[in-house]
Design an enzyme around this catalytic site. Structure first.
Site: not given
Ligand code: CP
Length: 316
Positions: A57-58, A87, A108, A136
């Site tokens: 999603r993100t 590396k 991320r 998040h």
């Molecule tokens: N909700 C969420 O962060 O989903 P993803 O891990 O698929 O990005």
């Protein structure tokens, strides 16, 4: 206070008026998209998606968001395998390189605090797309937007946060935002091993938010307006044995939702494993796929406002 460029934590969001502006723009984005009239406000901007952990999603919603606004994407499949970290390159050096190529970096990473480390060396905006068990923030923004859309308000609601409150970064970010509202009651539903860390409870205490820790979900089902279910974060456990002990602690199925109010909503940041049974998907109260869709428009709004200096934030 000013139009800060990085989005690291929901603590940066000072008050609900900033969120209301964001919701308005997200609504506008959705309408423009439906009418196929999206303004190309980010033409020429390049977004780098740098994901050291998996995402559906993100990552995809950010990548689609910038493209719908006229921008472009650079990315790598699984940065932990296919970038030069293999590396031995540091996160800081990676950011210093990407800032030369991109106008915004969506990061991320598996380590809590990594987004701040990246922001400290970056001349372009860093957006935290999840830093380990930390936060998040953009998920929480779309979560609160979803509550507003579905319930018409955020004040005066009983909200249950269910599952992995220890490692669940979306819950951590969401609590900071909920603490901006009034007359809400939060039920923290988890097994003892996965209780919310004290630092997040301290925010609730400081902001006078009523909350209660609960183990047996059945005790509260008929009281709640929003049930926000989370996955047990298997990847954060030190051993498979520890995970097995708490796996399947809460399973929301047709039987369980019989006790929910008719106008309650069921949310989940997704991905889910077994905590919401697919038989619940057709229930009108199941909002989690609508929630994921809202993520696209919320992230379009966020990128648009970020680049236009419209996001007034509190300095960390
Ligand atoms: N909700 C969420 O962060 O989903 P993803 O891990 O698929 O990005």
């Amino acid at each position: 206070m000013g139009g800060l460029k990085h989005i690291i934590s929901t603590k940066q969001f000072l008050d609900t008026s900033i969120l209301e502006n964001l919701f308005l723009v997200a609504n506008q984005m959705e309408n423009e998209d439906k009418n196929k009239k999206i303004k190309q406000t980010l033409k020429g901007k390049i977004l780098a998606s740098l994901f050291y952990e998996p995402s559906t999603r993100t990552r995809f919603s950010f990548e689609v968001a910038i493209q719908k606004l006229g921008g472009k994407v650079i990315t790598t499949e699984s940065a932990s395998h296919f970038s030069s970290v293999t590396k031995g390159e540091s996160l800081q050096d990676t950011i210093k390189i990407l800032q030369e190529y991109a106008d915004v970096i969506i990061l991320r990473h598996n380590k809590e605090g990594s987004a701040q480390i990246a922001a400290d060396v970056s001349s372009v905006p860093i957006i935290n797309a999840g830093d380990g068990a930390g936060e998040h923030p953009t998920q929480a923004l779309l979560d609160i937007y979803t509550i507003k859309k579905e319930k018409g308000k955020i004040n005066d609601l009983n909200i249950a946060l269910v599952g992995d409150l220890l490692y669940g970064r979306t819950v951590h970010s969401l609590l900071n935002l909920l603490s901006l509202y009034s007359a809400i009651k939060i039920y923290l539903v988890s097994p003892p091993e996965l209780k919310l860390p004290q630092k997040y409870k301290d925010v609730l205490i400081q902001e006078n938010i009523q909350f209660e820790e609960v183990e047996d979900i059945k005790k509260i089902l008929n009281k709640i307006d929003v049930i926000y279910v989370t996955r047990i974060q298997r990847e954060r456990f030190l051993s498979q044995k520890e995970y097995e002990q708490v796996k399947g602690s809460y399973i929301i199925n047709k039987e369980v939702i019989k006790s929910l109010k008719e106008d309650a909503i069921i949310m989940h940041p997704l991905p889910r494993v077994d905590e919401i049974s697919p038989e619940v998907d057709d229930d009108k109260r199941a909002a989690y796929f609508r929630q994921a869709r809202n993520g696209l428009y919320l992230r379009m709004a966020l990128l648009h406002m970020l680049f236009n200096g419209e996001l007034k934030q509190r300095r960390l």
